[in-house]
Write a protein that holds these residues in place. Structure first.
Motif, PDB file in Angstrom:
ATOM      1  N   THR A 127      11.234 -12.980  49.618  1.00  0.00           N
ATOM      2  CA  THR A 127      11.192 -11.554  49.959  1.00  0.00           C
ATOM      3  C   THR A 127       9.912 -11.322  50.765  1.00  0.00           C
ATOM      4  O   THR A 127       9.889 -10.552  51.721  1.00  0.00           O
ATOM      5  CB  THR A 127      11.221 -10.696  48.679  1.00  0.00           C
ATOM      6  N   HIS A 128       8.866 -12.027  50.365  1.00  0.00           N
ATOM      7  CA  HIS A 128       7.658 -12.163  51.178  1.00  0.00           C
ATOM      8  C   HIS A 128       7.554 -13.638  51.587  1.00  0.00           C
ATOM      9  O   HIS A 128       7.483 -14.517  50.715  1.00  0.00           O
ATOM     10  CB  HIS A 128       6.422 -11.698  50.399  1.00  0.00           C
ATOM     11  N   GLY A 129       7.545 -13.879  52.915  1.00  0.00           N
ATOM     12  CA  GLY A 129       7.727 -15.236  53.415  1.00  0.00           C
ATOM     13  C   GLY A 129       6.592 -16.208  53.141  1.00  0.00           C
ATOM     14  O   GLY A 129       6.751 -17.414  53.325  1.00  0.00           O
ATOM     15  N   ASN A 130       5.450 -15.685  52.704  1.00  0.00           N
ATOM     16  CA  ASN A 130       4.309 -16.572  52.440  1.00  0.00           C
ATOM     17  C   ASN A 130       4.035 -16.752  50.946  1.00  0.00           C
ATOM     18  O   ASN A 130       2.998 -17.279  50.562  1.00  0.00           O
ATOM     19  CB  ASN A 130       3.056 -16.059  53.160  1.00  0.00           C
ATOM     20  N   GLU A 131       4.955 -16.291  50.107  1.00  0.00           N
ATOM     21  CA  GLU A 131       4.796 -16.468  48.653  1.00  0.00           C
ATOM     22  C   GLU A 131       5.668 -17.651  48.261  1.00  0.00           C
ATOM     23  O   GLU A 131       6.868 -17.535  48.029  1.00  0.00           O
ATOM     24  CB  GLU A 131       5.163 -15.168  47.936  1.00  0.00           C
ATOM     25  N   LEU A 132       5.026 -18.824  48.222  1.00  0.00           N
ATOM     26  CA  LEU A 132       5.790 -20.062  48.372  1.00  0.00           C
ATOM     27  C   LEU A 132       6.474 -20.592  47.117  1.00  0.00           C
ATOM     28  O   LEU A 132       7.375 -21.418  47.239  1.00  0.00           O
ATOM     29  CB  LEU A 132       4.897 -21.147  48.991  1.00  0.00           C
ATOM     30  N   CYS A 151       4.760 -15.842  56.843  1.00  0.00           N
ATOM     31  CA  CYS A 151       3.994 -14.590  56.790  1.00  0.00           C
ATOM     32  C   CYS A 151       4.706 -13.640  55.821  1.00  0.00           C
ATOM     33  O   CYS A 151       5.831 -13.907  55.401  1.00  0.00           O
ATOM     34  CB  CYS A 151       3.875 -13.969  58.174  1.00  0.00           C
ATOM     35  N   ARG A 152       4.041 -12.555  55.453  1.00  0.00           N
ATOM     36  CA  ARG A 152       4.635 -11.632  54.478  1.00  0.00           C
ATOM     37  C   ARG A 152       5.909 -10.994  55.035  1.00  0.00           C
ATOM     38  O   ARG A 152       6.917 -10.908  54.370  1.00  0.00           O
ATOM     39  CB  ARG A 152       3.605 -10.563  54.095  1.00  0.00           C
ATOM     40  N   TYR A 153       5.822 -10.523  56.295  1.00  0.00           N
ATOM     41  CA  TYR A 153       6.978  -9.874  56.922  1.00  0.00           C
ATOM     42  C   TYR A 153       6.856  -9.954  58.421  1.00  0.00           C
ATOM     43  O   TYR A 153       5.798 -10.319  58.961  1.00  0.00           O
ATOM     44  CB  TYR A 153       7.105  -8.411  56.466  1.00  0.00           C
ATOM     45  N   LEU A 180      11.505 -13.292  43.170  1.00  0.00           N
ATOM     46  CA  LEU A 180      10.373 -14.167  42.852  1.00  0.00           C
ATOM     47  C   LEU A 180       9.193 -13.951  43.798  1.00  0.00           C
ATOM     48  O   LEU A 180       9.328 -14.128  45.018  1.00  0.00           O
ATOM     49  CB  LEU A 180      10.836 -15.631  42.908  1.00  0.00           C
ATOM     50  N   HIS A 181       8.059 -13.577  43.235  1.00  0.00           N
ATOM     51  CA  HIS A 181       6.845 -13.273  44.024  1.00  0.00           C
ATOM     52  C   HIS A 181       5.639 -14.043  43.495  1.00  0.00           C
ATOM     53  O   HIS A 181       5.586 -14.417  42.334  1.00  0.00           O
ATOM     54  CB  HIS A 181       6.515 -11.783  43.944  1.00  0.00           C
ATOM     55  N   ASN A 182       4.661 -14.202  44.383  1.00  0.00           N
ATOM     56  CA  ASN A 182       3.340 -14.704  43.978  1.00  0.00           C
ATOM     57  C   ASN A 182       2.283 -13.673  44.312  1.00  0.00           C
ATOM     58  O   ASN A 182       2.442 -12.880  45.239  1.00  0.00           O
ATOM     59  CB  ASN A 182       2.970 -15.995  44.722  1.00  0.00           C
ATOM     60  N   THR A 183       1.202 -13.751  43.558  1.00  0.00           N
ATOM     61  CA  THR A 183       0.057 -12.887  43.815  1.00  0.00           C
ATOM     62  C   THR A 183      -1.222 -13.714  43.837  1.00  0.00           C
ATOM     63  O   THR A 183      -1.315 -14.733  43.148  1.00  0.00           O
ATOM     64  CB  THR A 183      -0.046 -11.775  42.741  1.00  0.00           C
TER      65      THR A 183
HETATM   66 ZN   LIG Z   1       5.518 -10.506  47.024  1.00  0.00          ZN
END
Ligand SMILES: [Zn+2]
Ligand SMILES: CC(=O)N[C@@H](CC(=O)O)C(=O)O
Length: 346
Positions: free
Chosen positions: A52-57, A95-97, A148-151
């Motif tokens: 959903t965010h392209g850099n949250e691997l 990247c995020r978006y 699924l996200h990372n922070t």
């Molecule tokens: Zn995210």
């Protein structure tokens, strides 16, 4: 420290036990059956969203793995599980978006907008996602989406809920928390009259965010990926047991509810003039008391938290939130209660 926090959680559950009693008494007069279990439809179609965010691997990597044919890890009897890359163009660029944040554009208004030449890529993609997994708010929508996200913040394994009234997801969080113990798994509730945002997962009947950190964006860490993977496996196990007829008694979990976003101190040209204070860095979910330092200026001056009540910060120093003018969010603890649930037979 973790030991302490767990004990605190336990005694907190006891204190709120009376709340739970009240909930089950009240519900007797409602749509509950004589044995106090709300009957809910089976959860048959589940999607696992990564990127959903392209850099949250972590999510990107897991979804690519699961998309290999016949991946047994996510297969469960009676369940259709679909791994899905939500923003493939952003994943490609890491990247995020591309044009705007996909995880903010799922308002009904955007989803129904006619496409034009200048429509942002993510709004187009949101419409595709809505037609595959929605339509949002309709009977045809997917039953559940794990997003699924990372922070970069030190939030550990966090579950994100959008509604305090969704018995099924509260029950699932309660199960996942139990399965992960003694490791803690905070539940972050984004229900709020103006701070709630229109997420990708919100097209499903039951939206569940999975947020694991700390991990820099664009980086893979095996420990973080494993935490995310465990949450998904336990979540799918819960759904399988529910569909198979297991009854889950009323439960109450502790949640952290969003109450306010806090921006960095800024100068005349909107530039940041102070950093997250070292005493706050990495202290997500730890109590922040009135008078505690939150920022540090370049002159070495501490800026203190001036609120009147203790809050629990999260997303402390999240990299993606600098552009959102957000240094951290304040949360308060809240008891989230769910009725007992079991699957309806027809
Ligand atoms: Zn995210
Ligand atoms: C760091 C990050 O991307 N967090 C997510 C949280 C969520 O999924 O609700 C977001 O801002 O969309």
């Amino acid at each position: 420290m973790e030991e302490e926090q767990r004990d605190a959680n336990n005694s907190w559950d006891l204190i709120h036990f009376s709340l739970l009693d009240v909930a089950s008494i009240e519900s007797r007069s409602g749509e509950m059956t004589s044995s106090h279990f709300a009957e809910e439809a089976p959860v048959r179609r589940v999607a696992l969203f990564g990127g959903t965010h392209g850099n949250e691997l972590s999510g990107v990597f897991l979804v690519k793995h699961w998309q290999q044919e016949g991946e047994p890890e996510i297969r469960r009897p009676g369940l259709q599980t679909k791994p899905f890359m939500a923003n493939p163009r952003a994943v490609e660029k890491c990247c995020r978006y591309i044009d705007c944040d996909l995880n903010r554009v799922f308002e009904k208004e955007n989803l129904g907008k006619p496409l034009a030449e200048n429509t942002p890529y993510e709004v187009q993609r949101a419409q595709e996602i809505n037609s595959i997994f929605g339509p949002k708010g309709s009977r045809d929508a997917y039953d559940l989406i794990f997003d699924l996200h990372n922070t970069t913040a030190n939030m550990g394994s966090t579950l994100i809920l959008e509604s305090s009234r969704d018995d099924f997801t509260i029950q699932m969080c309660s199960y996942i928390k139990g399965a992960l113990a003694p490791e803690v798994c905070p539940v972050f509730l984004i229900e709020h009259p103006h701070l709630k945002y229109a997420t990708t997962r919100s097209v499903a009947k039951h939206p569940v965010g999975v947020e694991v950190g700390p991990q820099p964006h664009g980086v893979l860490r095996a420990d973080i990926l494993e935490k995310m993977r465990k949450i998904v496996r336990h979540g799918l196990d819960f759904i399988r047991m529910f569909n198979a007829g297991q009854a889950f008694p009323p439960c109450t979990i502790e949640a952290y509810k969003i109450v306010e976003k806090v921006d960095y101190p800024r100068g005349k040209n909107n530039e940041i003039t102070a950093l997250i204070h070292p005493d706050l860095q990495d202290q997500d979910w730890r109590p922040l008391h009135p008078g505690d330092p939150i920022f540090l200026t370049m002159e070495g001056e501490a800026i203190l938290y001036e609120g009147e009540t203790t809050v629990y910060p999260a997303f402390v120093n999240e990299a993606a939130y600098y552009e959102k003018q957000q240094a951290f969010v304040k949360t308060v603890k809240e008891a989230l209660s769910a009725r007992g649930i079991r699957v309806s037979q027809n």
